[in-house]
Design a protein around this motif. Sequence first.
Motif, PDB file in Angstrom:
ATOM      1  N   ASP A  49       0.852  -1.187   0.000  1.00 25.55           N
ATOM      2  CA  ASP A  49       0.000   0.000   0.000  1.00 25.55           C
ATOM      3  C   ASP A  49       0.892   1.242   0.000  1.00 25.55           C
ATOM      4  OD1 ASP A  49      -1.783   2.063   0.362  1.00 25.55           O
ATOM      5  OD2 ASP A  49      -2.920   1.058   1.934  1.00 25.55           O
ATOM      6  N   PHE A  50       1.065   1.820  -1.182  1.00 28.13           N
ATOM      7  CA  PHE A  50       1.833   3.057  -1.338  1.00 28.13           C
ATOM      8  C   PHE A  50       0.912   4.213  -1.718  1.00 28.13           C
ATOM      9  CE2 PHE A  50       5.761   0.394  -2.550  1.00 28.13           C
ATOM     10  CZ  PHE A  50       6.215   0.409  -1.244  1.00 28.13           C
ATOM     11  N   SER A  51      -0.327   4.146  -1.265  1.00 27.03           N
ATOM     12  CA  SER A  51      -1.306   5.176  -1.625  1.00 27.03           C
ATOM     13  C   SER A  51      -1.009   6.490  -0.909  1.00 27.03           C
ATOM     14  CB  SER A  51      -2.718   4.700  -1.264  1.00 27.03           C
ATOM     15  OG  SER A  51      -2.820   4.451   0.127  1.00 27.03           O
ATOM     16  N   ASN A  52      -1.550   7.568  -1.498  1.00 27.28           N
ATOM     17  CA  ASN A  52      -1.444   8.909  -0.901  1.00 27.28           C
ATOM     18  C   ASN A  52       0.004   9.345  -0.678  1.00 27.28           C
ATOM     19  OD1 ASN A  52      -4.347   9.744  -0.340  1.00 27.28           O
ATOM     20  ND2 ASN A  52      -4.259   7.699   0.566  1.00 27.28           N
ATOM     21  N   SER A  75      -2.885   4.037  -5.333  1.00 27.28           N
ATOM     22  CA  SER A  75      -3.820   5.120  -5.621  1.00 27.28           C
ATOM     23  C   SER A  75      -3.373   6.457  -5.027  1.00 27.28           C
ATOM     24  CB  SER A  75      -5.213   4.767  -5.072  1.00 27.28           C
ATOM     25  OG  SER A  75      -5.179   4.674  -3.660  1.00 27.28           O
ATOM     26  N   HIS A  76      -3.964   7.541  -5.582  1.00 31.40           N
ATOM     27  CA  HIS A  76      -3.737   8.899  -5.094  1.00 31.40           C
ATOM     28  C   HIS A  76      -2.255   9.281  -5.091  1.00 31.40           C
ATOM     29  CE1 HIS A  76      -7.762   7.894  -3.571  1.00 31.40           C
ATOM     30  NE2 HIS A  76      -8.017   9.170  -3.802  1.00 31.40           N
ATOM     31  N   LEU A  98      -5.392   1.404  -8.683  1.00 27.23           N
ATOM     32  CA  LEU A  98      -4.489   2.352  -9.341  1.00 27.23           C
ATOM     33  C   LEU A  98      -5.193   3.686  -9.580  1.00 27.23           C
ATOM     34  CD1 LEU A  98      -2.980  -0.063 -12.050  1.00 27.23           C
ATOM     35  CD2 LEU A  98      -2.072   0.459  -9.780  1.00 27.23           C
ATOM     36  N   SER A  99      -6.236   3.947  -8.835  1.00 28.64           N
ATOM     37  CA  SER A  99      -7.067   5.130  -9.063  1.00 28.64           C
ATOM     38  C   SER A  99      -6.354   6.423  -8.700  1.00 28.64           C
ATOM     39  CB  SER A  99      -8.366   5.015  -8.257  1.00 28.64           C
ATOM     40  OG  SER A  99      -8.076   4.980  -6.866  1.00 28.64           O
TER      41      SER A  99
END
Length: 200
Positions: A49-52, A75-76, A98-99
Amino acid sequence: MNIDYDAIGLDYMGRYYSYGFSFRKSVKLTLKGNEQELVRIVTTLTIIDFSNNMFDIEIPQVISELNSLKGLNLSHNKITGPIPQSLANLTNLECLDLSSNRLTGEIPPALVNLNFLEVLDLSKNKLVGVIPKGKQFDTFSKDSYKRNIGLCGSPLSKACDHVEGKLPQLASSTNDKFEFCWKPVALGYGCGMVFGMFME
């Protein structure tokens, strides 16, 4: 309370990796504000999880070598470039998010072969082309693809009829009909003139 994880039949990352280090150390996992200590890391928790973040690179090809990966969340960010076709190698993947990036190009048809994929979110990118069909992809809603103005096909309402490509053909066929209609008229007019002069 001590739980005998071996007794309940769970698998661990330590059994599958032999690179000189062990995953059998305990870790503390915080989910929704609840902290829990895990004596060993269960394979079902093999997620990234590498989001934001502020990543502005392309998706690294090396990710496709993580065969035990079950969840990937990028994502993000500001990730650019295409979705690598090599992500289809992640055959155990259950969740792909991937949003909210800047991804371009088409959705690789090979991703249809991710048989365990339950969650897919490619929304808010710059993707184009036809949404692949078949297998798990037939189960995803339009929310998985929203705000990609270049995407078309089911489950989106935008059809992929490629009208733009047909316009030149229609124009040329219209011209052909127009020329065809005038040839007999010109021929008849010429014959009529000759016949009229002969009658005088």
